[in-house]
Design a protein around this motif. Structure first.
Motif, short mmCIF file in Angstrom:
data_model
loop_
_atom_site.label_atom_id
_atom_site.label_comp_id
_atom_site.label_asym_id
_atom_site.label_seq_id
_atom_site.Cartn_x
_atom_site.Cartn_y
_atom_site.Cartn_z
N MET A 1 21.71 14.09 -46.10
CA MET A 1 22.42 15.23 -46.67
C MET A 1 22.66 16.29 -45.60
O MET A 1 23.70 16.91 -45.54
N ARG A 2 21.70 16.42 -44.68
CA ARG A 2 21.83 17.48 -43.68
C ARG A 2 22.77 17.09 -42.55
O ARG A 2 23.47 17.93 -42.01
N GLU A 4 25.48 15.23 -42.26
CA GLU A 4 26.94 15.15 -42.35
C GLU A 4 27.57 16.54 -42.24
O GLU A 4 26.95 17.54 -42.54
N PRO A 5 28.84 16.55 -41.79
CA PRO A 5 29.52 17.83 -41.69
C PRO A 5 29.74 18.42 -43.08
O PRO A 5 29.94 17.70 -44.05
N THR A 6 29.69 19.74 -43.18
CA THR A 6 29.91 20.39 -44.47
C THR A 6 31.38 20.24 -44.87
O THR A 6 32.27 20.48 -44.07
N ALA A 7 31.59 19.83 -46.12
CA ALA A 7 32.96 19.63 -46.58
C ALA A 7 33.65 20.97 -46.74
O ALA A 7 33.04 21.95 -47.14
N SER A 8 34.94 20.98 -46.43
CA SER A 8 35.71 22.21 -46.62
C SER A 8 36.05 22.36 -48.10
O SER A 8 36.56 21.42 -48.73
N PHE A 9 35.78 23.53 -48.65
CA PHE A 9 36.05 23.71 -50.08
C PHE A 9 37.54 23.65 -50.37
O PHE A 9 38.00 22.92 -51.25
N TRP A 10 38.32 24.42 -49.60
CA TRP A 10 39.75 24.46 -49.89
C TRP A 10 40.40 23.11 -49.64
O TRP A 10 41.29 22.70 -50.38
N THR A 12 38.89 20.18 -49.93
CA THR A 12 38.50 19.31 -51.03
C THR A 12 39.31 19.62 -52.28
O THR A 12 39.77 18.72 -52.99
N PRO A 79 35.04 15.42 -48.10
CA PRO A 79 34.05 14.43 -47.68
C PRO A 79 34.73 13.08 -47.55
O PRO A 79 35.45 12.64 -48.44
N ARG A 83 31.56 8.30 -48.47
CA ARG A 83 30.78 9.34 -49.13
C ARG A 83 31.52 9.81 -50.38
O ARG A 83 32.76 9.80 -50.41
N ALA A 85 32.12 8.77 -53.52
CA ALA A 85 33.09 7.82 -54.09
C ALA A 85 33.78 8.41 -55.32
O ALA A 85 34.98 8.21 -55.51
N ALA A 86 33.04 9.14 -56.14
CA ALA A 86 33.63 9.68 -57.36
C ALA A 86 34.79 10.61 -57.05
O ALA A 86 35.82 10.59 -57.72
N LEU A 87 34.62 11.41 -56.01
CA LEU A 87 35.65 12.37 -55.63
C LEU A 87 36.96 11.64 -55.30
O LEU A 87 38.05 12.05 -55.69
#
Lengths: 119, 332, 848
Positions: A1-2, A4-10, A12, A79, A83, A85-87
């Motif tokens: 969890m730590r 991986e790069p943090t996903a961009s909210f906008w 995503t 993401p 990673r 998969a649901a998204l």
């Protein structure tokens, strides 16, 4: 969890809303375009390209999204597969749903005259 | 929901509208003209689809709740969800949508093909001004009743100069709004002679509920004769009582709001009364049309139809009201 | 199943003594009458829901009066004028005072519990919204007793609602009532968006959120884009009523249909705004009763998103009978069909989950209401498909068929899930469960009564009975059907009455403490044991149903072994995580009970109410008092980094103060900017729309020539200079403890520059001879400035506030949230003003 790069909210957000946004743009364009084509000063036949072009473009864009989904995810900073998969499933189904709406609105052009009063 | 029969007896006895009509007179399920006849099969098709889907969902829920385990396993599969939730709706809705578009296109075409018969209906608070254009181009004014020649396409121009109203005769066509600043055009075509009822379908304040009218479809030849008569000035009073009524009409200033062609009454605020005696109702299908009803209307229209813009004439004595009623009833 | 070993948990046992007591003390609910100052989401959430339910009852009684009147033809239980007020109040109250607030209340009440957050991120904001709504709603409803109630229908179509046809204050009360709801809805949307995206527990990524959270997120997003349209519409209508700017009067180039476009652009999404959270609730209850995770989680998320979007492409289907061009109607017909697909997905997903039940699907009162919902809503959706067909709609539009249709959708789609919710979640906030016996009686009475009342209405409408009529003739075939409907309505009401008895006997709210516990064996976090502080510690989440997948979770949480089991800053706080993957980011310090927001709500209500009855001076005084209360309220909200960093467990140390894009305040401002943007887009639409309708009114033909280009250029230059000053001020904020005059001066300049730009624009048009009452063009032109003034006032207030904070030494390069708020709004305002200049000065030159 730590690690991986943090996903961009906008990014995503844009990624999972890609389909509906595509529909929204197409719908706005064909509604505005058709309204413009029915103005007294504008030839009515202009309605055909003004509706057909956004429809075809949106449909092609939807197909492109489905074919190159990973590339879109990467470009937007969502993401990346595999990673989350649901998204990715959500983004894909949303595009398919939007595609149906795009086609339904678009093909009205083939069956209904543009500027006669609707009954 | 089976196709409803006329389950209600045709009593025709209400105080509100003793005159015209029976169950079905305002029903979209008993179409009698152009557009309404086109919409009917689309309505029943979509209603049938709705009932079939409803039945299917009910059965599926029942199976999901209490069905055999094997069946329930099928219902919980992913393909069932995709098939029932996505593929099935897309197929069914595409069919309905295309059918709907085809009926729309037929409607649009009918609208553009309207003939030379033109009637202008203006929505007022709370009645209808009806102006016919004769073949010679003369304008003939009437109110709260629309006569149509059977088999001819009539172009009905819909206007309003106060608030939004909506013109709706369910047996003949779908509704179309009357919007200030706009002219909407509806094509009506009655398929058979008969009487139909229409009503304002857009809430227009105050007495919206009491803003109705009758549509009388008559054979084309009869219609032409009727229109010729309608274009003539009003009948003159014959009896003493009628003459007294005419005098009272003038003395009380009724002519400031109402027109009676051929007299000095030329008001434009209220309905034209030139041939009011020949109409099926008064007060926009609120009361029957007879001498007694006229008298009642004049004295207490604010009770019969609250907020309507005509003042009540309570100062008139019963015999004066009777005379006025007799006069108006004469204007056929 | 992945069972975490004891060593994997973030915090170790034993917990330090007094830790839980301190939490209790910090989160204690004020007692006695002071409970009015409470902000805890479980307390204000229950109150919110209670008031919404009160309005449901009131509007329901109104409906019974109407049904009594319609029971027989020619009836005169109520007269025409009162009936017109009654149906207006019924619709308005049900939509604005019951349905939307009830759903927001559930968001306030349930969301933080489902996310195991201690509270929503802006506790006082939701309390403020609730009090504004309660006061405004009660005053609005009471107008029915004085004959002052609006009577233009809940849709308030002009020209009927213009002063000429609706003199008196009745229509103004409608606009006022809606004003309150607009404010509380937007406040709620901010709360819910930021709450859902930022206060989820660690590990709960977007796709692990409970479906209800998804539904609320989309609900809030829809409010952000739908409500601005009605805000603009109500502004235009009130301005035309009060000052005669002709937006809707055809004789001056306005168009009544403009209102319909704006109103339904809000009004149709509104239906889905009500329905989506209800569908979300159903998606929570069904798996709990089936003891299985929801089948088709992904599809349901897509369905919710799809509904949210498509619902904005349907508005014209309320206008099929207005005579618009055929192809235009066809587009909207197509989208009206498309929106049915998501509903199909959800229905089949629920059926699949029911079928997959472990054992059999449990039949409890909540599941009965859910099944009733399925039946009723499905039929409502199907008649919705019928009215989506333009020709069919032309017959049934504005008849009782449509009345039946939308009651199937709204009562089926919203009221039944709400009652399921009452029975399902009552144990979370009440010491006792509601009665299963009374619940079943309630259900059957409501289900049977509903169908008896509304099924016949389809036929009534097809037989030609229009809506909104206070009486009808007896011989057209409507009398028996109406009598049946009336009987059904009273059966339905009897069901609600039984429910009230159940409430009185069994509902014992705990004022924020834990409830009766989880009777259903559900899998989501709202069933964690808790107290006034919500869950004792905030769990690390690994799946969608943590309570099912981590069997010891409830005990671990209660022992304080997950995150933040204490109150390290000594005050109220909750954990803020990243929006997509929920990685812990900081500890948010939150305000506790207080009176400032209550006073702000009271004075705001006073301002609007006094203005409606034209008491201008007291209104202004009340408005000033409201602003003072807001400043008092805000003053304590930017604590600065005084508490340093704190450990939350698992070796993670988080800051207790952040600014910039990570802070919750930044997110709230962004939401507000979105709201302002959609308001502005609605305006641009209106401007262009009016031009399409009456191009002749436009300058230079129908109005004086535009002011010379120097005016807009000067105005634009001013606001651009202001934006530059703002940018510079952000760089020149002093280091902590070192006062500096540079930033406040730059702020003051920026605020003045924006004021100047707005004033210049108005003056330019005034000197050109244009007056707003002249025609639609003039009104539309000045309206741009009205919106700019609105943003300008907000910017000036925020800038003044930041200057004041800076003068007392509470604003510096670190403690800068107050500045940032202004720095977000300012560029937005500048862009809006520049676009207005371009539109107002450029478009007529181009089109003319």
């Amino acid at each position: 969890m730590r690690s991986e790069p943090t996903a961009s909210f906008w990014g995503t957000l844009l990624y999972i809303l890609a389909g509906p946004l595509l529909w929204a743009v197409q719908f706005t364009l064909i509604y505005a375009g058709h309204t413009a084509a029915c103005l007294p000063a504008v030839p009515e036949t202009l309605a055909v390209p003004l509706v057909a072009v956004p429809t075809v473009a949106a449909a092609l864009a939807a197909v492109a999204f489905i074919l190159r989904q990973e590339a879109f995810a990467r470009a937007l900073g969502a993401p990346e597969p595999p990673r989350a998969a649901a998204l990715h499933a959500i983004a894909r189904i949303a595009v398919l749903l939007a595609l149906v709406a795009v086609i339904w609105s678009g093909f009205a052009l083939a069956l209904v005259d543009s500027c006669l009063a609707g009954r | 929901m089976a196709r409803p029969a006329r389950v209600l007896a045709c009593t025709c006895s209400s105080a509100m509208l003793p005159l015209a009509g029976c169950a079905g007179i305002q029903s979209a399920l008993v179409p009698k003209g152009g557009e309404a006849l086109d919409i009917d099969p689309l309505f029943w098709t979509s209603a049938g689809v709705a009932m079939a889907v409803m039945a299917m969902v009910t059965i599926l829920v029942a199976v999901a709740l209490r069905g055999p385990v094997r069946w329930r396993q099928v219902l919980s599969r992913e393909w069932f969800l995709t098939g029932g939730g996505i593929v099935l709706p897309i197929v069914v809705l595409t069919f309905l949508l295309v059918y709907g578009f085809l009926v729309m296109q037929a409607g649009a075409t009918r609208m553009s093909a309207a003939g030379e018969h033109v009637v202008t209906v203006t929505g007022k608070r709370w009645w209808w001004r009806v102006v016919y254009r004769t073949p010679e181009g003369r304008e003939v004014e009437s109110a709260n009743e629309l006569r149509l020649p059977v088999g001819r396409k009539v172009m009905v121009r819909l206007l309003s100069d106060d608030v939004i109203h909506s013109f709706w005769v369910p047996q003949l066509a779908g509704k179309l709004d009357m919007i200030p600043g706009r002219i909407n055009v509806l094509t009506l075509e009655a398929a058979e002679p008969g009487i139909s009822r229409g009503q304002c379908a857009e809430y227009c304040g105050g007495a919206h509920a009491l803003m109705a009218f009758h549509v009388v479809a008559m054979p084309a030849a009869e219609y032409d004769a009727w229109l010729a008569r309608e274009a003539m000035p009003a009948r003159v009073p014959a009896s003493a009582e009628e003459e007294r009524g005419a005098a009272l009409f003038t003395a009380n200033g009724c002519g400031a709001c109402h027109t009676i062609a051929g007299t000095r009454a030329q008001g434009r605020l209220g309905p034209d009364l030139t041939h009011v005696g020949s109409r099926r109702s008064i007060g926009a299908a609120t009361l029957p049309n007879d001498a007694a009803a006229f008298a009642r209307w004049i004295a207490e229209n604010d009770h019969i139809k609250p907020e309507n813009l005509m003042p009540p004439y309570r100062n008139l004595a019963p015999d004066e009201l009777r005379a006025l009623g007799a006069f108006l009833d004469l204007l056929e | 199943m992945n069972r975490a070993g004891p060593d994997d948990l973030p915090n170790a046992l034993p917990r330090p003594p007094g830790e839980e007591e301190k939490l209790k003390r910090v989160w204690a609910t004020p007692r006695g009458w002071r409970i009015l100052s409470a902000v805890n989401n479980t307390v204000v959430g229950v109150a919110y829901l209670g008031f919404a339910f009160l309005f449901f009852l009131l509007a329901g009684v109104v409906a019974l009066v109407m049904r009594t009147q319609l029971a027989v033809p020619g009836n005169d239980v109520v007269g025409q004028d009162l009936y017109n007020q009654l149906f207006t109040m019924h619709g308005t109250t049900m939509m604005f005072l019951f349905a939307v607030p009830a759903m927001e209340a559930l968001g306030v009440l349930l969301l933080p519990q489902m996310l195991a957050a201690r509270d929503l991120p802006f506790p006082r904001l939701s309390a403020f919204a609730i009090w504004a709504y309660v006061i405004g709603g009660l005053v609005f409803f009471s107008t029915i007793f004085y004959g002052l109630a609006p009577k233009g229908g809940w849709f308030m179509y002009p020209p009927l609602t213009l002063t000429e046809y609706s003199p008196g204050d009745n229509a103004d009360f409608w606009l006022l009532g809606i004003g309150f709801i607009e404010i509380s809805a937007i406040a709620g949307a901010i709360e819910i968006v930021v709450g859902t995206l930022r206060t989820r527990p660690p590990g709960m990524s977007l796709t692990k959120m409970p479906i209800f959270a998804w539904a609320m997120l989309i609900f809030a997003a829809m409010i952000m884009f739908a409500f601005p349209a009605v805000i603009l519409a109500t502004m235009l209508l009130e301005i035309e009523r009060a000052f005669g700017w002709p937006f809707f009067s055809a004789e001056k180039g306005g168009d009544p249909l403009l209102w319909q476009h704006l109103f339904w652009f809000f009004g149709h999404p509104e239906v889905y705004i009500i329905f989506l959270p209800a569908a979300g609730l159903v998606s929570m209850i069904v798996p709990a009763m089936a003891r299985r995770p929801l089948i088709g989680y992904r599809l349901i998320v897509v369905a919710l998103i799809g509904t949210g979007f498509f619902s904005f492409g349907l508005w014209v289907h309320h206008m099929f009978a207005t005579g618009l061009p055929a192809l235009s109607l066809a587009f909207f017909s197509a989208v009206s069909m498309a929106v049915a697909i998501p509903s199909g997905i959800q229905v089949f997903s629920w059926i699949a989950t029911i079928a997959a039940s472990e054992g059999r699907f449990r039949i409890t009162t909540p599941s009965l209401f859910v099944l009733g919902f399925l039946a009723i809503f499905t039929l409502g959706g199907l008649t919705g498909v019928m009215v989506a067909l333009v020709p069919v709609d032309l017959q049934v539009h504005d008849t009782y068929f449509v009345v039946a249709h939308f009651h199937y959708v709204l009562i089926g789609g919203m009221v039944f899930p709400l009652f399921a919710t009452f029975y399902y979640w009552a144990p979370m906030v009440s010491r006792r469960r509601l009665s299963e016996t009374l619940g079943r009686i309630t259900f059957w009475l409501m289900f049977i009564g509903f169908n008896v009342a509304f099924l016949p209405m389809h036929l009534t409408g097809l037989r030609g009975m229009p809506r909104r009529v206070w009486t009808y003739p007896g011989d057209v075939g409507w009398d028996m059907l109406n009598m049946i409907s009336t009987v059904g309505a009273f059966i339905l009401a009897a069901g609600v009455l039984v429910f009230i008895v159940d409430l009185l006997r069994n509902f014992r709210p705990t004022a924020g403490g834990g409830g009766a516990g989880d009777p259903w064996g559900a899998g989501t976090l709202e069933w964690l044991p808790g107290d006034v502080y919500a869950a004792r510690s905030i769990p690390l989440v690994r799946s969608r149903e943590p309570l099912w997948d981590q069997p010891n979770l409830a005990r671990e949480v209660e022992e304080g072994r997950h995150f933040l089991p204490n109150a390290p800053t000594g005050g109220r706080e909750t954990l803020v995580c990243s929006p997509v993957e929920a990685k812990p980011e900081y500890v948010l310090q939150m305000p506790g009970p207080g009176w400032s927001h209550v006073l702000a709500a009271i004075f705001m209500a006073g301002f609007f109410l006094l203005l409606t009855v034209k008491l201008v001076v007291p209104a202004v005084l009340s408005g000033i008092a409201c602003i003072i209360a807001c400043i008092w309220w805000g003053w304590s909200l930017d604590p600065g980094p005084v508490k340093g960093d704190v450990p939350i467990g698992a070796g993670i140390v988080l800051p207790t103060y952040v600014s910039g894009p990570r802070s919750h305040a930044w997110w709230a401002m962004i939401v507000l900017v979105f709201v302002a943007t959609s308001l502005y887009i609605a305006y641009v639409f209106s401007y262009l729309y009016l031009w399409v309708v009456s191009p002749d009114a436009w300058s230079p033909h129908g109005a004086p020539a535009l002011p010379p280009a120097t005016w807009p250029l000067a105005s634009g230059a001013l606001v651009a200079a202001g934006a530059a000053a703002m940018l510079l001020a952000g760089r020149r904020l002093p280091a902590p403890g070192r006062p500096s005059a540079t930033a406040p001066l730059l702020l003051a300049f920026a605020a003045l520059a924006m004021t100047g730009a707005v004033v210049l624009e108005v003056l330019g048009h005034w000197y050109s001879g244009l007056r707003p009452g002249q025609n639609a063009y003039a009104a539309a032109t000045y309206m741009a400035s009205v919106l700019n003034v609105q943003v300008g006032i907000a910017v000036v207030l925020l800038a003044g506030y930041a200057i004041a904070r800076s003068l007392v030494g509470c604003l510096d390069a670190v403690r800068r949230v107050n500045f940032d708020n202004c720095a977000i709004l300012y560029p937005y305002g500048a862009v809006q003003i520049l676009l207005s200049l371009l539109l107002v000065h450029g478009f007529p030159r181009m089109a003319g």
